[in-house]
Every structure is written in structure tokens, then in C-alpha cells.
Design an enzyme around this catalytic site. Structure first.
Site, PDB file in Angstrom:
ATOM      1  N   GLY A   1      13.854 -37.015  -3.993  1.00 24.76           N
ATOM      2  CA  GLY A   1      13.118 -35.375  -3.974  1.00 24.76           C
ATOM      3  C   GLY A   1      13.765 -34.940  -5.715  1.00 24.76           C
TER       4      GLY A   1
ATOM      5  N   HIS B   1      12.361 -46.850  -7.340  1.00 25.86           N
ATOM      6  CA  HIS B   1      11.826 -46.385  -6.118  1.00 25.86           C
ATOM      7  C   HIS B   1      10.952 -47.656  -5.845  1.00 25.86           C
ATOM      8  CE1 HIS B   1      11.394 -41.866  -6.286  1.00 25.86           C
ATOM      9  NE2 HIS B   1      11.771 -42.004  -6.770  1.00 25.86           N
TER      10      HIS B   1
ATOM     11  N   GLU C   1       8.651 -47.353  -3.304  1.00 24.81           N
ATOM     12  CA  GLU C   1       7.921 -47.551  -2.206  1.00 24.81           C
ATOM     13  C   GLU C   1       6.444 -47.246  -3.108  1.00 24.81           C
ATOM     14  OE1 GLU C   1      10.238 -45.435  -3.106  1.00 24.81           O
ATOM     15  OE2 GLU C   1       9.400 -43.669  -3.114  1.00 24.81           O
TER      16      GLU C   1
ATOM     17  N   ASP D   1     -12.675 -39.819   9.261  1.00 22.94           N
ATOM     18  CA  ASP D   1     -12.220 -39.474   9.892  1.00 22.94           C
ATOM     19  C   ASP D   1     -12.543 -38.992  11.604  1.00 22.94           C
ATOM     20  OD1 ASP D   1     -10.591 -39.797   8.158  1.00 22.94           O
ATOM     21  OD2 ASP D   1      -9.848 -37.365   8.202  1.00 22.94           O
TER      22      ASP D   1
END
Ligand code: XMP
Length: 542
Positions: free
Chosen positions: A57, A179, A181, A237
Site C-alpha cells: 500500500g 512483491h 505477486e 464478458d
């Protein structure tokens, strides 16, 4: 739902890449969800997470009123992984000390794994001559942990960041300053997989083919015998949502397909063939092109055009929906990133960068209940689900197409004549991209394993299209002088569509596209290639 799945809960402290954590965990076959960092202790106790991940963050724990994890995170007895800010708040909350870094560290770092922790043991990119396991990782932080909380030991370090990882293995608390990810951290996926499978004990029970049965049951339970309408756009979608709902409730679903005259070549036919003919879905096709073209006549301002297209779409859809008097549900192809982003709005943790620019949402006056069967899924999962439901691969892996369609790709005033020229030029560009193969990687030819590779240039670009420029230039064809319109080609590569590079397409491919457009589309005598990145340009021209 998901009572049968093991679940990983991700608390979002506002990092731009929090969603990637959830995607990596799901790629490891484990269901995971993102919630704002300030969920209540009761929520956490009731959720049933097998493990919790605290995201990065933008804030600093060294400042007063900044986000902290709810106390229950550290009391539930489940494994916790803190990433970046998540590590710092873990350190601060459990009695360690965090220093406000004078210098930000951003980019690659070589990190030494220490202490043979269950999280990093045996995972490395290379081993030094002294036998130390090393990882190539992506760092992005200002603050760093100065003193570990009681009970923690050192798990990793870099030259700039002596405490780049820490662990309390008794309590199964782990923390990483880098990180895992992001794909720049080469072993990131292995680390997150290790955390969720071996440390949290999750099974691999999340995959799209199996999810169909679960989703079908949920839709049936939700809708009962009532009828559903869905606005089919031809995009991924809404198409996958239609196929899934149809699988669940068959003829209780009616799709409305609005042709605003700004669709790609043969799109209407493709949608009707696929859904009405092949799948047997009830589809009402509405040709509203006259109405749209009428409203757009004389309008040149890009925002005004978007507003008109959005408003007309709602008007047409509402009219059609009004005829289906039995419908109680409106189905939409909302996907998980939209859900996370709208949940994060207004939270003090997240610094908003992207504001959505979608075609106007359908109004509440429809008095319909919302059915959003994809709202738990990431885009990659929606695609996998589409394939599992039997939709054609090419359709499901299509580039995104904006709601206002060719309306934002015809500069200035939209005219039917321009749309017709653009459609044909665009189709040639896309066909050539699809037909231009990219040589297989040498490793593959030698029988060695490689990761994902792009088979053709369509696959290798994130979005590609033609743009109509309403200016005329002089040309020569045969013996004659021509004075015709210009088409620009745009092809970009991007991960997230927030920033993008122009694609370095091979010159012979560009040459072929240009020749074909000029020869085959009478009315266009010049083709140019857009070599602007985003920023400062945007992907679309309007
Ligand atoms: P820009 O042009 O802002 O586009 O770089 C980023 C991505 O968003 C798509 N886009 C839209 N999608 N409605 C949509 O559904 C819109 O009004 C709209 N405008 C842009 C664009 O195609 C690209 O993928």
C-alpha cells in the site's frame, strides 16, 4: 457459496497490484478474495480463511492515522503473509520497529534467502559460490523494518534492505518486503504457491471446468422460475455470462443484442450465429443504427459522442426490456476487478488512478434485480470459463472492444459511410495480424520446455484496430490521381491498459496491411501507423 473450497483472504492496503495476489493464488488452484483492510474482526472470524495475505500500500506505518490490519488477523491461528506495507504493518503491530526510509528502493534486487524457512526453503533463482540461495525480486518501497517483533527470525535480506523478509514459524507469520505477486519476481508464483498449499494447507480445488456446476446451481437457486434478460454486446464478458446463464436456466434467458451501427465487420452475424443458431439461446437482435446515426449527426466532440451513444443504448435496451413483461432479472457481465475497484472507492488506503469510462449503466427504473454470475471471476478465468462452456477460442480471446464501438475510432462526426470504410480496413488489419505467425521459440524446436509464447501477432498484441481520419490526402493509383481518406493503424501491448507500448509490428506485416487496405477499400488511399505510447497518448484516439 464456496463452503467446500479452502479460501485465502487478501486484505487490501491500497497497492496498485493487490489484484495480482489474488490472481496468483487462484492460478495455484486456490480460491481467494480481496477485501478492504478495515473489515471487522467479526467478519474475519466468520469468513473461514485458511490463510490471510496483507497487501502492499502507499501509506507509511510511521505516520499516525495510517491503515492497520484488524487485530483478529493475528489471533485467528491461521497463517499470515505480509507483503511490503503488509510486512511493515505486521512488524509495527506485533512490536517491531519500522523506519521511514529517506530513499525509495524501486526495481530489481538480488535477495539472499536466510534461515531455511518453510516459505523460501529450496526456492531460488541461483546459488552463490558460498552456497547461498538467491532470488531475483521486485522491490518498491520507502519504509523498511529496522527491528523485528519478538519471536521473528530473519528470512531474507538484500544489500539495501537487511530485513527483507522475516518469519515467526511457530505462529506461521511470514513477511516479505518484495512483491511476489508481480511477474518480475521470477519465483513469486512458487513462493505464493508454497504459502497457500504447504503453509496454509489448501487443496487445489479451484478451476473453471469444475466451477460451471457450482455456478449453474447458484444461478438456479437465485433465479428460480423467473425470467432473465441480458444485454449481449459481442464482448467476452457478456458472451460468457450469456452462455453460463443459458446453461443454468435455458429458455428463461432472453438476450437483447443492440446493433448501434458501430460494430466491427460481421459482428452481428457472428453473435447471432454463435448464440441463436449454435447454442439455441433466445436472442432479440435490434437494428438501431438509424437511431444512433441520427442522434450522432453533426456531433464532433468526443465526450458528447460518448454520452449520446451511452444514452441511446440505455433507451433502446429499456424499450426492448419493457416488452419482456415477465423478466424479473437483469443479467450483467460484471467481473471481479470491477467489484474490487468499486468496493475500494472512497477508502483512504487506495489512491485512485483509473476512473471507469463505461457506457452508461442501465437505470434502476427498470425495476429488475441484478444477476451478475461473473462477479467473482478475473478476466483470465472468464475466458477459461467461456472455453469450458464451449464458446470458440478465438471469440473468447478477442481483444477488448469499447462500448461506444467505432464511435470513438471515427474522429469527429460519425457517418455511416465512414463506419463502413473503417470496418473493412479494420477487418483486414485483424486478419493479417491473426495470419502472421511468430516463429516458435528455439527452445521448443529443441524439445525443451518454455512458458507461454505468442503464436501470431494478434495474440502478441493486447489491442489492435484501425482508426478513421476524416481528412483527405492526394494519392496516385494506376494513371489517376486520387483524393481520399486516411486510416491509422493502432496496436499496443499492455498488462493493464493503464499504460501501454505501441507494438513493434514487423515492417512486412505493416506493408501487407497497407497494400491490402488501399487496394481493397475504395475510398482510402493512405495508411499510417501510430507510434505513441500511453501515456502521453491514450489507446483509443477519442
Ligand atoms: P484509453 O483510450 O483510455 O483506453 O487508453 C483504455 C482501454 O479502455 C477501453 N475503452 C473503453 N471501454 N467504454 C468501454 O467499454 C468506453 O467508453 C471506453 N473507452 C476506452 C479501450 O478500448 C482500452 O481497452
Amino acid at each position: 457459496m464456496h463452503a467446500n473450497h479452502s479460501k485465502i483472504l487478501i486484505l487490501d492496503f491500497g497497492s496498485q497490484v493487490t489484484q495480482l495476489i489474488a490472481r496468483r493464488v487462484r492460478e495455484a488452484g486456490v480460491f481467494s478474495e480481496v477485501f478492504p483492510y478495515d473489515v471487522s474482526d467479526e467478519f474475519l472470524r466468520g469468513y473461514g480463511a485458511a490463510g490471510i495475505i496483507l497487501s502492499g500500500g502507499p501509506a507509511s506505518v510511521t505516520e499516525g492515522d495510517t491503515p492497520r490490519a484488524p487485530a483478529a488477523v493475528f489471533e485467528l491461528g491461521v497463517p499470515v503473509l505480509g507483503i511490503c506495507y503488509g510486512m511493515q504493518t505486521m512488524a509495527a503491530q506485533l512490536g517491531g520497529r519500522v523506519e521511514n526510509g529517506a530513499v525509495r528502493e524501486f526495481g530489481y534486487a538480488e535477495l539472499r534467502a536466510r534461515g531455511h524457512t518453510a516459505l523460501l526453503n529450496g526456492i531460488n533463482d541461483f546459488v552463490t559460490s558460498e552456497g547461498h540461495g538467491m532470488l531475483k525480486v521486485w522491490m518498491s518501497h520507502g519504509d523498511k523494518v529496522l527491528d523485528m517483533p519478538p519471536g521473528f527470525k530473519l528470512m531474507a535480506s538484500t544489500d539495501n534492505c537487511p530485513i527483507a523478509g522475516m518469519a515467526d514459524e511457530d505462529r506461521r507469520f511470514y513477511a516479505l518486503q518484495f512483491h511476489p505477486e508481480v511477474t518480475h519476481t521470477l519465483q513469486g508464483k512458487a513462493i505464493l504457491t508454497r504459502f497457500v498449499h504447504e503453509i496454509c494447507g489448501c487443496k487445489s480445488d479451484w478451476n473453471m471446468p469444475d466451477y460451471i456446476a457450482e455456478a449453474v446451481e447458484a444461478i438456479r437457486a437465485q433465479v428460480g422460475k423467473e425470467e432473465v434478460i441480458l444485454g449481449l454486446s459481442g464482448g467476452v464478458d457478456s458472451s460468457v455470462a450469456a452462455a453460463l446463464i443459458h446453461r443454468a436456466i435455458g429458455d428463461q434467458l432472453t438476450c437483447v443484442f443492440v446493433d448501434h451501427g458501430l460494430l466491427r465487420l460481421n459482428e452481428g452475424k457472428m453473435v447471432m450465429d454463435m448464440f441463436a443458431k449454435n447454442l439455441g439461446v433466445k436472442v432479440i437482435q435490434v437494428d438501431a443504427s438509424e437511431q444512433f446515426m441520427g442522434k450522432l449527426a453533426g456531433v464532433t466532440d468526443p465526450e458528447a459522442k460518448r454520452k449520446i451513444i451511452g444514452a441511446e443504448f440505455v433507451e433502446v435496451f429499456q424499450r426492448e426490456a419493457g416488452r419482456l413483461t415477465n423478466a424479473r432479472w437483469l443479467a450483467q457481465g460484471t467481473i471481479y476487478p470491477d467489484v474490487i475497484e468499486s468496493a475500494g472507492k472512497g477508502k483512504k488506503g487506495a489512491h485512485t488512478i483509473k476512473s471507469h469510462h463505461n457506457v452508461g449503466g442501465l437505470p434502476e427504473t427498470l425495476n429488475l434485480k441484478l444477476l451478475e454470475p461473473l462477479r467473482e471471476l478475473f478476466k483470465d478465468e472468464v475466458r477459461e470459463l467461456g472455453v469450458a462452456l464451449g464458446l470458440p477460442h478465438d471469440m473468447v480471446y478477442r481483444h477488448p472492444f469499447p462500448g461506444p464501438g467505432l464511435g470513438v475510432r471515427i474522429l469527429g462526426e460519425v457517418k455511416r459511410e465512414y463506419a463502413d470504410l473503417l470496418r473493412r480496413a479494420d477487418a483486414i488489419f485483424i486478419e493479417e495480424l491473426r495470419n502472421t505467425a511468430i516463429p516458435l521459440p528455439a527452445e521448443l524446436a529443441e524439445g525443451r520446455e518454455v512458458g507461454y509464447f505468442h503464436k501470431n501477432w494478434y495474440d502478441a498484441t493486447s489491442q489492435a484496430f484501425a482508426v478513421f481520419l476524416p481528412v483527405k490526402s492526394v494519392g496516385v493509383m494506376g494513371d489517376g490521381r486520387t483524393y481520399e481518406y486516411v486510416v491509422a493503424l493502432r496496436a499496443v501491448q499492455t498488462q493493464d491498459f493503464m499504460t501501454a507500448h505501441w507494438a513493434h509490428l514487423p515492417h512486412d506485416l505493416l506493408g501487407r496491411v497497407s497494400n491490402r487496405i488501399i487496394n481493397e477499400v475504395r475510398g482510402i488511399n493512405r495508411v499510417v501507423y501510430d507510434i505513441s505510447g500511453k501515456p502521453p497518448a491514450t489507446i483509443e484516439w477519442e
